[in-house]
Design a protein around this motif. Structure first.
Motif, short mmCIF file in Angstrom:
data_model
loop_
_atom_site.label_atom_id
_atom_site.label_comp_id
_atom_site.label_asym_id
_atom_site.label_seq_id
_atom_site.Cartn_x
_atom_site.Cartn_y
_atom_site.Cartn_z
N ASP A 148 0.87 -1.18 0.00
CA ASP A 148 0.00 0.00 0.00
C ASP A 148 0.90 1.23 0.00
N ASP B 27 0.34 4.27 0.33
CA ASP B 27 -0.01 5.30 1.30
C ASP B 27 0.57 5.01 2.69
N THR B 28 0.67 3.74 3.03
CA THR B 28 1.13 3.37 4.38
C THR B 28 2.48 2.68 4.39
N PRO C 238 7.18 -0.79 7.30
CA PRO C 238 6.36 0.19 6.59
C PRO C 238 7.07 1.54 6.45
N TRP D 143 7.76 3.03 2.89
CA TRP D 143 7.11 4.32 2.56
C TRP D 143 8.17 5.34 2.14
#
Lengths: 154, 793
Positions: free
Chosen positions: B652, B654-655, B776, B780
């Motif tokens: 993901d 975004d995360t 993460p 990210w």
């Protein structure tokens, strides 16, 4: 020292205990029920899960005195002698244990999980196991065992 | 063979014999054992990464309630106990032996890591011992600490041991430097990568524990301890530390709650407990808590490497050169020198035909906990390096990752690599094909596009791993610096009623030996499994054994049992021949019955067993009474489990959260005795590999040397909801060098999986590299760094 009295696996148990004694210490050291294990010191691993008045509780998170009058169920009392609980059977059938150290806590957690959530699916089982750490199995067969037991107990 | 016997035979997923006690709470782990008059030990540990001890004042603590005795390094020294040892000697490229700093059981004048042992308090209760330890006044002179691998060899770095200048224990090399340089000179492409292999903390769920006892009447010491190899512990404690002579020391490793390498080693705590039991005249128990486990169990991995791979114009590998700095921690642990050398450099050929390899490894001291074998031990580090290099080469050449592997696979056996190992058998393409099929590799582009439509980044990564298991031919390891032989022993005791005890030097701490070993014995003797008891983990019962690690118990431990069974059968046939008045060559033993070939004469197993002990009418010169045989099995080669793991992830953006959508493992372990247990071993190994790739990292503060990941709230253990279910498959080439054709399965998952995951993540993100664990936050940040600003706006 305070006196504490409770029922453990259907039998009365009482003792003078130090006020700081944890429930898990009472179970292991006072009563000699060593099936309940201690795997950490931050209430993360879940090896010490027992049932207190029918609910799964990490027995390192409460004092023995807080269990005054409670009904405690440990792994030793889960099934009558010579018999196995469906969750115990499922753990053996599906190879849900290796070294066996996390197993009593896993089984006690699973029994409570199945009671609370009769319609378990894999994702829910995995979320519910957040508080129980196993280093051996990768959880694959634990999840399988709990799902199978949940089917069996439906 | 009866239905029952065939259902329990080799290859059957027999349910485990040991499970009943574990699922009913009737296991016997060390901490479950309590002795009359037992005392408790608590270890006061250093709060400093590096400090001089000016003085230790225990006077106030000695007066505290419940205190029985307090021991410091001075008491240990006064008894002339030796220090803890490293059982493997590695030499530097200039021929000099590794530089070893002393490893005292309790610190004398210096502490070298946070958690180093300063004093042992023995008291009536653990609470008393712990409370009293706080009254010990240690006058420390804090000193600067060397923590970082990047700078530990600098001239101005604080020295961990004066014996090892530049904090360098050894500068080891393997392979052929001139050939490697020559190959690089003619390469059409050179792929380069800097790689870190993150420090891991083993975390077997049962913390280490010890119960030391001394019997004054006999002078015998008994130590219950959480060990993967109780005989090795006894040998070290007697021959090197000098606690007691070997015949006066009994070491028992009862049920042990996981090891993963960390319980191979001989630590200060059990040593002190058994030694001091005689001093205080009472049993002493120590049970580590999780915080102590984080601080003082030997950690794993922790490498810094630079690697270069030379290729020709067709994507064929020409040579590999590697420079690695391996963290050994503050002291050498029991086998630590072997891990980043002979268990690492020797596997750098992977599954590939690489004509020239040269590797240099500097083993360095830092002010951190000792680093030693952790599941895979050296082989995960080698596999990570090789498979990240191969993947990078595929991307840089534009050759499909599967295709570049195919072009370089070893296809003929035996194959001598440039780094010692002689691979005996394998079919690497078979596992690659099976894994690609299982994950639907061909369908990946469609899944990637579908994910992209949902705004997700999907990636796929593979890892073709090989490991050397079945440790190990004694002569081979002896020539490489091992202080021990790595054979295994077994003894088969047939009782007069026909049931059997099998004593093994292997030790089960989750692997299910009580089941798999019994399967072997039962099927061989034609008796039900419940008539076979596997006995292990007690030096008074088993004569000697090297224990369980390095995926050796099947290939080596079971081979010893086969050898002992051969002898039992030979003697039993002799007895049968005598009883049935036939020639021994005419006796056939099948399905638990002895028959005389070509006649209807037969003798069941149980009757023969009884006859062996009644011994009525045995010709005494030819046949001794009894039926018990032992064997020592020394492997002729390492075994080479290999396979292919493929991982598909979705990220993901975004995360930065990575989800493992599918994980496929196809392994070639040779003969499999119990597929259920083998699959369980692979599951657990993969989970630890996913832990390394995504979650786990043992981090010390670079200045203070404090372990900042010292609890389950800081060190990210894989939980059930971090992991997927796994898809497993097996291919099979039989191992030619042991009687059952077994290769070993315990470590494969942890070895193969990290590069597959990182290859998948870097594929998803379209980046060259990401450091493990790919948290993460790191993912990210990598996405932000790779995204052009305009697109982000």
């Amino acid at each position: 020292m305070p006196v504490v009295a409770m029922t453990v696996n259907g039998k009365p148990a009482s003792a003078d205990v130090e006020a700081r004694m944890l429930l898990v210490q009472f179970i292991r050291e006072q009563l000699g029920l060593t099936g309940t294990h201690v795997g950490c010191d931050t209430s993360q691993c879940g090896a010490c899960v027992v049932h207190v008045d029918g609910r799964a509780v990490k027995s390192c998170t409460m004092l023995a005195t807080q269990a005054e009058g409670a009904e405690i169920l440990t792994i030793e009392g889960l099934a009558p002698d010579g018999d196995l609980h469906p969750v115990q059977k499922a753990f053996r059938e599906h190879h849900g244990l290796q070294c066996g150290f996390c197993t009593p806590g896993m089984i006690m957690t699973a029994v409570d999980m199945i009671r609370r959530k009769p319609d378990l699916d894999e994702e829910t089982v995995r979320e519910e196991l957040e508080g129980n750490i196993c280093r051996c199995t990768g959880y694959h067969n634990i999840v399988k065992a709990i799902l199978a037991a949940s089917q069996e107990m439906r | 063979m009866s239905d029952k016997a065939s259902g329990e035979g080799i290859g059957q997923p027999v349910r485990r014999k040991e499970d009943f006690r574990f699922i009913t709470g009737n296991g016997h782990y060390t901490d479950d054992i309590t002795r009359p008059r037992q005392t408790w030990a608590y270890f006061l540990r250093s709060p400093h990464a590096h400090a001089r001890i000016r003085a230790i004042d225990t006077s106030q603590a000695e007066q505290a309630p419940g205190v029985v005795a307090i021991f410091t390094g001075k008491h240990v020294a006064a008894d002339k106990l030796g220090g803890l040892i490293c059982g493997w000697t590695v030499s530097s490229k200039d021929g000099t032996p590794m530089k070893v700093g002393p490893h005292p059981i309790l610190a004398l004048d210096t502490v070298r890591y946070v958690g180093d042992h300063v004093a042992m308090v023995v008291a009536e209760t653990l609470a008393d011992a712990r409370a009293a330890s706080e009254l010990i006044d240690v006058d420390y002179e804090p000193l600067p600490a060397t923590i970082s691998l990047d700078t530990c060899q600098n001239g101005n770095a604080e020295q961990v041991h004066p014996e090892a200048p530049r904090n360098t224990c050894f500068e080891w090399e393997l392979g052929n430097k001139p050939e490697t340089e020559a190959a690089f000179a003619k390469a059409s492409r050179i792929v380069k990568l800097d790689l870190k292999n993150n420090r891991l903390i083993p975390n077997a769920m049962e913390p280490r524990a010890a119960l030391g006892e001394y019997d004054k009447g006999s002078g015998i010491y008994t130590l219950h301890t959480t060990s993967q190899n109780p005989h090795v512990a006894r040998l070290v404690l007697s021959a090197f530390v000098g606690v007691a002579p070997e015949h006066k020391l009994r070491v028992i490793a009862p049920d042990v709650g996981g090891g993963f390498g960390s319980k191979i080693f001989i630590y200060a705590e059990e040593t002190a407990c058994v030694w001091a039991a005689a001093k205080v005249g009472r049993p002493i128990k120590w049970t580590g808590d999780r915080s102590e486990a984080f601080l003082s169990d030997a950690h794993g991995r922790d490498h810094l490497s630079h690697a270069e791979l030379a290729l020709d114009g067709n994507g064929k590998f020409l040579a590999l050169r590697v420079k690695t700095i391996a963290n050994l921690g503050a002291y050498l642990s029991t086998f630590s020198a072997s891990v980043p050398t002979y268990l690492y450099g020797t596997l750098l050929s992977g599954q590939y035909d690489i004509p020239a390899i040269y590797v240099e490894v500097d083993g360095v001291y830092t002010h951190t906990a000792p680093v030693d074998a952790y599941r895979g031990a050296g082989r995960p580090e080698a596999t990570y390096l090789v498979e990240r290099m191969v993947e990078t080469a595929a991307r840089e050449t534009g050759i499909d990752p599967a295709e570049i592997r195919r072009r370089n696979y070893i296809r003929t056996f035996p194959h001598q690599t440039p780094v010692i190992m002689n691979y005996d058998a394998g079919d690497y393409e078979a596992s690659l094909d099976a894994a690609m099929k299982a994950i639907d590799y061909a369908g990946f582009p469609a899944r990637k596009s579908e994910a992209a439509r949902r705004g997700k980044l999907r990636g796929i990564g593979m890892s073709s791993y090989i490991e050397a298991c079945g440790l190990a031919p004694s002569a081979a390891v002896g020539s490489l610096g091992a202080g021990v032989g790595l054979w295994e022993s077994a003894e088969v005791r047939v009782n007069p009623t026909g049931n059997v005890e099998v004593l093994t030097g292997s030790h089960s701490h989750g692997q299910g030996h009580e089941t798999t070993f019994a399967q072997l014995v039962a099927s061989r003797l034609g008796i039900p499994m419940e008539q076979v008891e596997i006995v292990h983990g007690d030096t008074d019962k088993v004569q000697f054994g090297m224990g369980t690690y390095g995926s050796r118990s099947g290939a080596v431990g079971m081979s010893a049992i086969v050898k002992a069974l051969d002898k039992v059968e030979a003697k039993a046939k002799k007895i049968a021949a005598h009883l049935m008045e036939a020639a021994v060559e005419d006796i056939v033993f099948e399905n638990g019955t002895f028959t005389v070939q070509g006649t209807d004469k037969s003798l069941p197993w149980a009757q023969l067993a009884l006859s062996a002990y009644t011994a009525h009418g045995f010709p005494s010169a030819d046949i001794e009474p009894g039926l018990k045989e032992g064997a020592f099995y020394d492997p002729t080669n390492f075994t080479f489990p290999a396979g292919c793991h493929i991982c598909e992830v979705e990220i993901d953006p975004d995360t930065g959260i990575t989800r493992i959508e599918k994980f496929v493992a196809v392994d070639d372990f040779g003969t499999i005795v119990n597929p259920m247990i083998v699959e369980g071993q692979v599951h657990g190994g993969i989970a630890q590999g996913i832990g390394q790739a995504l979650l786990e990292h043992g981090i010390y503060d670079a200045e203070s040397g404090q372990l900042v990941t010292g609890s389950y709230m800081d060190y990210c253990m894989p939980r059930a909801d971090d992991l997927p279910s796994f898809t497993l498959g097996f291919t099979k080439t039989v191992c030619p060098s042991n009687p059952l054709g077994m290769k070993g399965c315990g470590e494969a998952g942890a070895i193969a999986s990290p590069p597959a995951i990182v290859n998948a993540i870097t594929d998803a993100l379209g980046i060259r590299d990401i450091e493990m664990p790919a948290t993460p936050a790191r993912v990210w940040s990598a996405i932000q760094a790779a995204t052009p600003r305009a697109a982000a706006e």
